[in-house]
Design an enzyme around this catalytic site. Structure first.
Site, PDB file in Angstrom:
ATOM      1  N   GLY A  48       1.644 -18.462  -8.314  1.00 24.29           N
ATOM      2  CA  GLY A  48       0.570 -18.307  -7.339  1.00 24.29           C
ATOM      3  C   GLY A  48      -0.750 -18.181  -8.062  1.00 24.29           C
ATOM      4  N   SER A  71      -3.196 -14.193  -4.754  1.00 24.23           N
ATOM      5  CA  SER A  71      -2.559 -15.068  -3.776  1.00 24.23           C
ATOM      6  C   SER A  71      -1.471 -14.347  -2.993  1.00 24.23           C
ATOM      7  CB  SER A  71      -1.928 -16.263  -4.495  1.00 24.23           C
ATOM      8  OG  SER A  71      -0.923 -15.795  -5.389  1.00 24.23           O
ATOM      9  N   HIS A  76       0.116   2.621 -10.147  1.00 23.02           N
ATOM     10  CA  HIS A  76       1.039   1.610  -9.637  1.00 23.02           C
ATOM     11  C   HIS A  76       2.493   2.028  -9.897  1.00 23.02           C
ATOM     12  CE1 HIS A  76      -1.911  -1.224  -8.381  1.00 23.02           C
ATOM     13  NE2 HIS A  76      -2.346  -1.541  -9.585  1.00 23.02           N
ATOM     14  N   THR A 104       4.410  -6.393 -17.884  1.00 22.47           N
ATOM     15  CA  THR A 104       3.961  -6.892 -19.185  1.00 22.47           C
ATOM     16  C   THR A 104       2.513  -6.511 -19.497  1.00 22.47           C
ATOM     17  OG1 THR A 104       3.300  -8.993 -18.195  1.00 22.47           O
ATOM     18  CG2 THR A 104       5.525  -8.881 -19.099  1.00 22.47           C
ATOM     19  N   ALA A 105       1.809  -5.933 -18.515  1.00 18.88           N
ATOM     20  CA  ALA A 105       0.388  -5.614 -18.720  1.00 18.88           C
ATOM     21  C   ALA A 105       0.199  -4.506 -19.742  1.00 18.88           C
ATOM     22  CB  ALA A 105      -0.261  -5.206 -17.400  1.00 18.88           C
ATOM     23  N   LYS A 123       1.266 -13.248  -4.642  1.00 21.91           N
ATOM     24  CA  LYS A 123       2.532 -13.589  -5.302  1.00 21.91           C
ATOM     25  C   LYS A 123       3.360 -12.355  -5.647  1.00 21.91           C
ATOM     26  CE  LYS A 123       0.155 -14.292  -9.735  1.00 21.91           C
ATOM     27  NZ  LYS A 123      -1.108 -13.699  -9.229  1.00 21.91           N
ATOM     28  N   SER A 124       2.684 -11.262  -6.026  1.00 22.46           N
ATOM     29  CA  SER A 124       3.426 -10.048  -6.396  1.00 22.46           C
ATOM     30  C   SER A 124       4.065  -9.415  -5.158  1.00 22.46           C
ATOM     31  CB  SER A 124       2.488  -9.026  -7.045  1.00 22.46           C
ATOM     32  OG  SER A 124       1.791  -9.645  -8.100  1.00 22.46           O
ATOM     33  N   GLU A 155       3.724   5.028 -10.207  1.00 20.73           N
ATOM     34  CA  GLU A 155       4.102   6.102  -9.265  1.00 20.73           C
ATOM     35  C   GLU A 155       4.371   5.559  -7.865  1.00 20.73           C
ATOM     36  OE1 GLU A 155       1.230   9.358  -9.349  1.00 20.73           O
ATOM     37  OE2 GLU A 155       1.250   9.174 -11.542  1.00 20.73           O
ATOM     38  N   ASP A 156       3.489   4.633  -7.434  1.00 21.99           N
ATOM     39  CA  ASP A 156       3.678   4.020  -6.107  1.00 21.99           C
ATOM     40  C   ASP A 156       5.041   3.335  -6.022  1.00 21.99           C
ATOM     41  OD1 ASP A 156       1.167   4.846  -5.424  1.00 21.99           O
ATOM     42  OD2 ASP A 156       0.230   2.863  -5.552  1.00 21.99           O
TER      43      ASP A 156
END
Lengths: 170, 170, 170
Positions: C8, C12, C49, C34-35, C14-15, C51-52
Site C-alpha cells: 500500500g 493507505s 503503539h 522493524t522500525a 495497509k497496516s 501498549e495499544d
C-alpha cells in the site's frame, strides 16, 4: 445520496471519468472547483474551463477552502455535485495555514450525512518514495488519511489508470 | 493486430510480464528497445541484454526517437513487437528537444491502425506527489496523457504490481 | 503456512488491513516491528503503539535488521506473525550498510519455506517519477525486486487503496 470517490494519478483521466459518471446520471451538474488561480495565466485557463463546462450544461462554483459549507449549500437531491479536487483543497488549507483537523472533520461530517449525491475527485499521491520535504510528507499523509475516511462513506471508489476506472469498492 | 499496454512501477516485473505474454503467442519476437546508452557501462549492459534475448530467439532493434517509423517498419502480421519502453522514449524526446506533440501524434496514429501486434511497456509514474522540477512535472503529464490515449487503442491494459498483472482493461 | 503480502502507499490503511486480516484468523498474534526509534519522540510513540497492541492481545517483537532470524524464531503453526514493514527493514539495512543481497536472500529462503503463517506489510514506492538521489533510486529498486520475489511465495497479495484491499493475487 450516494458518494463516489474517484482516485487517480497525474493526468490519469480521473476528471474525465468523473464527468462521464456525472453525465450518466442525467442530473443537473454542479462543478465545485477548489483550484485557486495563482496568476493571470491560470485565471484565464480557469475561466476557459468554466465556459467550456457551461456549454455542456454545468454550473461552476468555486470554493478553495470552505468545502463543507459549499457542499452543504450546493448538494441536494436531484443534483450531482462534482468536487474537483480534494488534494487541491488540502493544498489550499495548508498554504493558507488553516486548521486541517477542523476543516477535514467538518468535511467528513458532511460525507457521513451528505445532503445530495456527489462525486469527489482526488489525486492518489502515496505510491512514491518518501518526499524529502516535510510539507510534502505531511501533505501525502493528510491525503492518505482523508482518502481512507472518505472511502468509508463512499458507495463506490475507483482508481483511474490510463483513463480506465478500476473498481476499488462498490 | 491487437495492442497490449503493460504499465508498472519501477522494478515491478512489467518487462518480465511483457516477455511472458509475447512468448505465449508463439510469434516471432522483435524487441524494440528505446534506451540510449549514457556511458560505456550502460552500453555494455545493453549489449549483454541483447545477447541474452538473442539466445531466447528475440531480434533486438534499437530506436530511441523515431518510434512510429520503427513500428511501421517492424510490425507486421505474424510477428510480435515488444516496445521497451514508452517512458524512456518520452525521456529521449525531451532530452533531445524534439517536438513531443508531433512525435506522439505520429506514434498514436500508428496505434490507431497498427501494422502488426505489439506489446507496449511503460512506467506508471503519476502516483507520487507533484515533482519539484518543471521538467519532471512535464514528463509525468506527458506520460499520463500518452497512457490514456494508448489505452484507448489497446485491447488489453495491465498494471503490474509485485510481478503480478492486474487487469485494467480487456 | 501461508504468506500474505499487503502492499500500500503512505497512509493507505495497509497496516489496519493487515491487523484485521490477522485478527480474522483467531490465531495468537505476534507483531514483528522493524522500525528503529530515531529519537526520544519516536521511541515514545513506538512504546505507545506497543501498549495499544498489548491491550488487544498482541505480543510485540522488535527486530530492525535480522528479519529472517526473527521470523524463524517467532513463526510457528498456530501463530500469526505480522511483519510491519519490509520497506522499513530495507531502509535499516541500507542505513546500517548491511549486505542487502545476503539479508534478502536469507529472508526469501524463509519465505520459500515459512515456519508459520505470516502477513508481510510493505510500502509500494515505485509509482512515482525517478528519484533524484541515488540512494532513493536504489531503495525503490530493491523494494520492487523484493516485492516481486515475496509475491512468488505468497498465497495472497493485496494492494490497499484508500483503506480498501484490491486483490493482486489469491
Amino acid at each position: 445520496m450516494t458518494l463516489t470517490l474517484i482516485l487517480g494519478g497525474a493526468r490519469s483521466g480521473k476528471s474525465r471519468r468523473a464527468e462521464a459518471l456525472a453525465r450518466e446520471t442525467g442530473l443537473e451538474g454542479i462543478y465545485l472547483a477548489t483550484a485557486e488561480p495563482m496568476d493571470a495565466d491560470m485565471a484565464a485557463r480557469i475561466a476557459k474551463h468554466r465556459e467550456d463546462r457551461a456549454a455542456h450544461g454545468w454550473t461552476t462554483v468555486e470554493e478553495p477552502l470552505a468545502l463543507a459549507a459549499a457542499l452543504a449549500g450546493e448538494a441536494r437531491p436531484g443534483r450531482m455535485v462534482l468536487v474537483e479536487c480534494l488534494t487541491t483543497w488540502l493544498t489550499n488549507l495548508m498554504v493558507h495555514g488553516r486548521d486541517l483537523e477542523a476543516a477535514t472533520a467538518e468535511f467528513l461530517a458532511w460525507c457521513a450525512a451528505p445532503t445530495g449525491p456527489a462525486i469527489l475527485v482526488s489525486n492518489e499521491v502515496g505510491f512514491g518514495i518518501v518526499p524529502e520535504h516535510k510539507m510534502a510528507r505531511d501533505f501525502r499523509d493528510h491525503a492518505g488519511r482523508l482518502h481512507q475516511r472518505v472511502a468509508e462513506h463512499a458507495a463506490r471508489v475507483e482508481l483511474v489508470v490510463a483513463g480506465i476506472p478500476m473498481t476499488v469498492k462498490g
